[in-house]
Design an enzyme around this catalytic site. Sequence first.
Site, PDB file in Angstrom:
ATOM      1  CE  LYS A 156      -4.618  -0.858   0.605  1.00 33.89           C
ATOM      2  NZ  LYS A 156      -4.936  -1.800  -0.366  1.00 33.89           N
ATOM      3  CE  LYS A 247      -4.648  -7.652  -5.280  1.00 36.65           C
ATOM      4  NZ  LYS A 247      -5.062  -7.793  -3.957  1.00 36.65           N
ATOM      5  CE  LYS A 250     -13.228  -2.964  -4.455  1.00 37.10           C
ATOM      6  NZ  LYS A 250     -13.449  -3.099  -3.007  1.00 37.10           N
TER       7      LYS A 250
HETATM    8  P1  AMP Z   1     -11.095  -5.981  -1.396  1.00 31.44           P
HETATM    9  O1  AMP Z   1     -11.646  -5.287  -2.586  1.00 31.44           O
HETATM   10  O2  AMP Z   1      -9.607  -5.846  -1.289  1.00 31.44           O
HETATM   11  O3  AMP Z   1     -11.823  -5.641  -0.127  1.00 31.44           O
HETATM   12  O4  AMP Z   1     -11.327  -7.542  -1.643  1.00 31.44           O
HETATM   13  C1  AMP Z   1     -12.559  -8.199  -1.404  1.00 31.44           C
HETATM   14  C2  AMP Z   1     -12.432  -9.665  -1.744  1.00 31.44           C
HETATM   15  O5  AMP Z   1     -12.150  -9.854  -3.137  1.00 31.44           O
HETATM   16  C3  AMP Z   1     -11.307 -10.414  -1.002  1.00 31.44           C
HETATM   17  O6  AMP Z   1     -11.780 -11.690  -0.595  1.00 31.44           O
HETATM   18  C4  AMP Z   1     -10.218 -10.552  -2.023  1.00 31.44           C
HETATM   19  O7  AMP Z   1      -9.402 -11.677  -1.799  1.00 31.44           O
HETATM   20  C5  AMP Z   1     -11.023 -10.714  -3.304  1.00 31.44           C
HETATM   21  N1  AMP Z   1     -10.268 -10.236  -4.470  1.00 31.44           N
HETATM   22  C6  AMP Z   1      -9.853  -8.967  -4.703  1.00 31.44           C
HETATM   23  N2  AMP Z   1      -9.215  -8.874  -5.883  1.00 31.44           N
HETATM   24  C7  AMP Z   1      -9.207 -10.126  -6.421  1.00 31.44           C
HETATM   25  C8  AMP Z   1      -8.702 -10.685  -7.641  1.00 31.44           C
HETATM   26  N3  AMP Z   1      -8.076  -9.936  -8.554  1.00 31.44           N
HETATM   27  N4  AMP Z   1      -8.883 -12.021  -7.848  1.00 31.44           N
HETATM   28  C9  AMP Z   1      -9.531 -12.801  -6.938  1.00 31.44           C
HETATM   29  N5  AMP Z   1     -10.029 -12.320  -5.779  1.00 31.44           N
HETATM   30  C10 AMP Z   1      -9.884 -11.003  -5.505  1.00 31.44           C
END
Ligand code: AMP
Length: 381
Positions: A156, A247, A250
């Site tokens: 981050k 990956k 956002k």
């Molecule tokens: P976040 O947006 O970081 O709060 O992520 C929410 C959920 O989405 C978490 O369980 C992450 O592991 C999953 N996640 C986020 N980005 C990816 C990605 N590119 N591929 C698979 N899972 C993801």
Amino acid sequence: MESPGSSTLTHSFVRSLTGGDTKEVRRWNSVPAAKATSSANPQIIFSGIQPTGVPHLGNYLGALREWVRLQDTAPKDTRMFFSIVDLHALTVPQEARQLKTWRREGFATLLAVGLDPSRATVFHQSAVHAHTELFWILSTVASMGYLSRMTQWKSKLDLPEDISLEDSAARAKLRLGLFSYPVLQAADILVHRATHVPVGEDQRQHLEFSRYTANSFNHLYGNIFPAPEAIISPAKRVMSLKEPTLKMSKSHTDKRSRILLTDSSEDIHKKVKSALTDSDASVSYDPVHRPGVSNLLEILSHFDGRSCEDLAAEYKSSSLQSLKGHLGSQISLHLQPIRERYLSLIADKTNYLDVVAEEGARTASANADVTMRRVRETLGL
Ligand code: AMP
Ligand code: TRP
């Protein structure tokens, strides 16, 4: 010491959730099934997502779709809690109006993908104060050494993975909230006595930390917390459409790198068409040497059910263009009802979303308070 909430979910149920990943199933089976009978000790599922923009296809395939699958297939006495983790979003600077919008949009998305408030509790983390109380208590047992080795605060802050807390650049940039992010995540999970946590692969390290923290607390004070198990989605890591070695996220600056759950069919087709591949116009599955086309095949396989190798064989004699066209249509087809539900929830002029959120916060608070009474008693508070 045995953890109080042991796994009783059936082998076939878990296999269906992990896409037949035998390693994951083995890990699951290695959790002792003793003591926990499903009525006396039902399973509790918890997961969270940050309100930092409309969720993308990676969030959906890696997490949200699995949450809904669990909701629809888990034994009746399994309890489920899904949270918009707004306090976690504050670990990087936020603008208040933007955060307010994202919280609402995130909440609407959870309902739009199919979470049913009469089956699963959906709530905002900041509305349940026990999360932050337990966070403080766990911070008295959480290991600084462990936290300093974790990767998220470094990524981050755009710092190298091998940087240490001794480094002056790290010390200048790092805030306590970002450093202790995993402790709040452990509190989210443990305050609900969660036994299973469905997440994408990138959360594995945080889940290990939560287990470690639960064990440390139990070791010092008595057997209060189950050690939570990760349920890693078969879509472990959906990659960026523009930089397929990273990956999908956002925060990537190029908006065409991710497909949002609210994208129109036209946007989806455009983004898939502009996905970065290599100079070879043929289709083959080779994640190491051909990450771009392999990512497209992987995404398609998550919708289609066939293996990437089978799909590559099918498209070998046609073109990359036709693969992209088909993938665009599959994604649009799948996301269209989600998008429609989302748009009608967000346009709703009644206070439906607020009512569901308040009801969710009440149910989640009641469950968390059970844990906090035990914790306070154990600690002599
Ligand atoms: P976040 O947006 O970081 O709060 O992520 C929410 C959920 O989405 C978490 O369980 C992450 O592991 C999953 N996640 C986020 N980005 C990816 C990605 N590119 N591929 C698979 N899972 C993801
Ligand atoms: N750290 C998670 C992410 O970025 C979000 C999260 C916060 C979470 N608390 C949680 C996920 C508890 C699972 C369980 O995706």
